[in-house]
Scaffold this active site. Structure first.
Site, PDB file in Angstrom:
ATOM      1  CG  HIS A 159       0.091   0.163   2.303  1.00 18.22           C
ATOM      2  ND1 HIS A 159       0.251  -1.011   2.924  1.00 18.22           N
ATOM      3  CD2 HIS A 159      -0.151   1.415   3.440  1.00 18.22           C
ATOM      4  CE1 HIS A 159       1.245  -0.691   4.266  1.00 18.22           C
ATOM      5  NE2 HIS A 159       1.076   1.005   3.684  1.00 18.22           N
ATOM      6  CG  ASP A 172       1.513   5.327   4.644  1.00 16.48           C
ATOM      7  OD1 ASP A 172       1.023   3.820   4.611  1.00 16.48           O
ATOM      8  OD2 ASP A 172       2.551   5.679   4.252  1.00 16.48           O
ATOM      9  CG  HIS A 210       5.162   0.996   2.681  1.00 16.64           C
ATOM     10  ND1 HIS A 210       4.479   2.709   1.552  1.00 16.64           N
ATOM     11  CD2 HIS A 210       4.434   1.181   3.631  1.00 16.64           C
ATOM     12  CE1 HIS A 210       3.552   3.070   2.839  1.00 16.64           C
ATOM     13  NE2 HIS A 210       3.828   1.821   4.234  1.00 16.64           N
ATOM     14  NE  ARG A 263       2.751   7.230   7.779  1.00 20.01           N
ATOM     15  CZ  ARG A 263       1.480   6.260   8.190  1.00 20.01           C
ATOM     16  NH1 ARG A 263       1.077   4.696   7.810  1.00 20.01           N
ATOM     17  NH2 ARG A 263       0.424   6.840   7.507  1.00 20.01           N
TER      18      ARG A 263
END
Ligand code: SIN
Length: 359
Positions: free
Chosen positions: A178, A180, A326, A342
């Protein structure tokens, strides 16, 4: 796409706030102030459009402020994606260095910085650093450190509450390629993920180069993909969070984006579909399932254009979400904690430029 969906309150009543710190088992967290908190009272209005100025556009292409000669050690991890850097402290970068960081991340797709002080900075300094690269995205469903919704936390650990087992149950593999929050009208650009606590071995993150994935398609398919739009949906994520007793900070959105997007700084074209893309607009279901299935599989199977990043304490990984996908690799079998934070600054609305046969 972290997996720490909170479980439902067992007494039938929803608490106003849930803290992972209250449910600690085993060794205490090394970074307790980064443990996730879910505040059910947090409700945000829809995101407003904003003008994104990409810092990479201002960058001196020599990268001399980011990678001073004789100071920085720079090693390519694969030919087309991933570079490891030592000798540079991100938190000390000048603005010129930050501009070059945005450019270098766009060029190499993934940058792995070792020996960083990022996790030990005052938390607001980390937020300030991330804010240089775009408007902070506040995730609709994931936990964050108390008072700092700008962070999206990954917090994974086997414990008696069974969340971890629920996540892996019934799956042969938890790999989920995916990018983000691509359901947002302005999805993220340069993204920062830093290690807080890690298993001794395992829990790597893999990244795929979506520019190279695009390049490897036949001219006929490339040409056909131009003009098509993917439908990206936040509905399933919000529903899963609500079903599991989690938070939904903002009403979910569904957005169409070009399937081939152009990077605003490098001009490179990249495939822009991932696990959050539910269908291709204008195609019948079987057509959309087949084409989307092929593209997502093509991105996920191409080891030639992927890099697997091994985390170490004090590692900061920076990637450009516009040109990569990722997945976490949930393979460790111990009760060790995997805890990462993150920052996900938003960027421009994805756009496409016309098909050019030789690209
Ligand atoms: C993410 O999806 O941003 C986190 C990746 C990871 O947990 O390795």
């Amino acid at each position: 796409m972290p997996i720490e969906t909170p479980k439902a309150a067992t007494n039938g009543e929803k608490p106003r706030i849930r803290r992972a710190a209250d449910e600690e088992e085993g060794d205490p967290a090394k970074y307790p102030h980064y443990l996730p908190v879910w505040d059910y009272s947090q409700k945000y209005p829809p995101l407003e459009p904003f003008t994104h100025h990409d810092p990479g556009k201002n960058a001196d292409p020599s990268l001399k402020d980011l990678l001073p000669p004789g100071v920085a050690t720079v090693k390519k991890l694969t030919p087309t994606i991933g570079t490891e850097i030592t000798g540079v402290q991100l938190s000390s970068l000048s603005n010129a260095g930050k501009d070059q960081l945005a450019l270098f991340a766009a060029q190499r797709k993934v940058l792995v910085f070792r020996d960083q002080d990022f996790a030990d900075l005052p938390i607001e300094k980390a937020v300030e650093f991330g804010g240089y690269f775009g408007r902070h995205h506040i995730h609709p469903t994931t936990g964050s450190p108390e008072g700092y919704q700008e962070f999206n936390l990954v917090h994974q650990q086997r414990s008696s509450n069974g969340e971890f087992e629920t996540f892996i149950a019934g799956k042969n593999s938890t790999v989920l390629w995916h990018s983000d929050v691509t359901y947002e009208e302005q999805p993220p650009g340069m993204t920062i993920l830093f290690a807080l606590e890690l298993p001794e071995v395992g829990g790597d993150t893999a990244f795929a180069n979506q520019v190279e994935a695009y390049r490897r398609l036949s001219p006929a398919l490339k040409e056909r993909l131009h003009g098509l739009k993917g439908v990206h949906s936040g509905v399933e994520q919000a529903e899963a969070s609500a079903r599991g007793g989690g938070i939904v900070r903002r009403a979910p959105v569904v957005t169409e984006h070009p399937i081939v997007r152009t990077h605003p700084v490098t001009g490179e074209k990249a495939l822009f579909v991932n696990a959050l893309t539910t269908r291709i607009a204008g195609l019948k279901k079987e057509e959309s399932d087949a084409l989307l299935g092929f593209l997502v599989n093509h991105i996920g199977r191409g080891l030639e254009y992927q890099v697997r990043v091994r985390w170490e304490p004090k590692t900061v990984v920076i990637w450009d979400n516009r040109v990569t996908a990722h997945t976490a690799i949930v393979d460790w079998t111990t009760t060790e904690r995997r805890h990462l934070a993150r920052l996900t600054p938003q960027a421009e609305r994805p756009f496409e430029t016309p098909y050019v046969p030789e690209e």
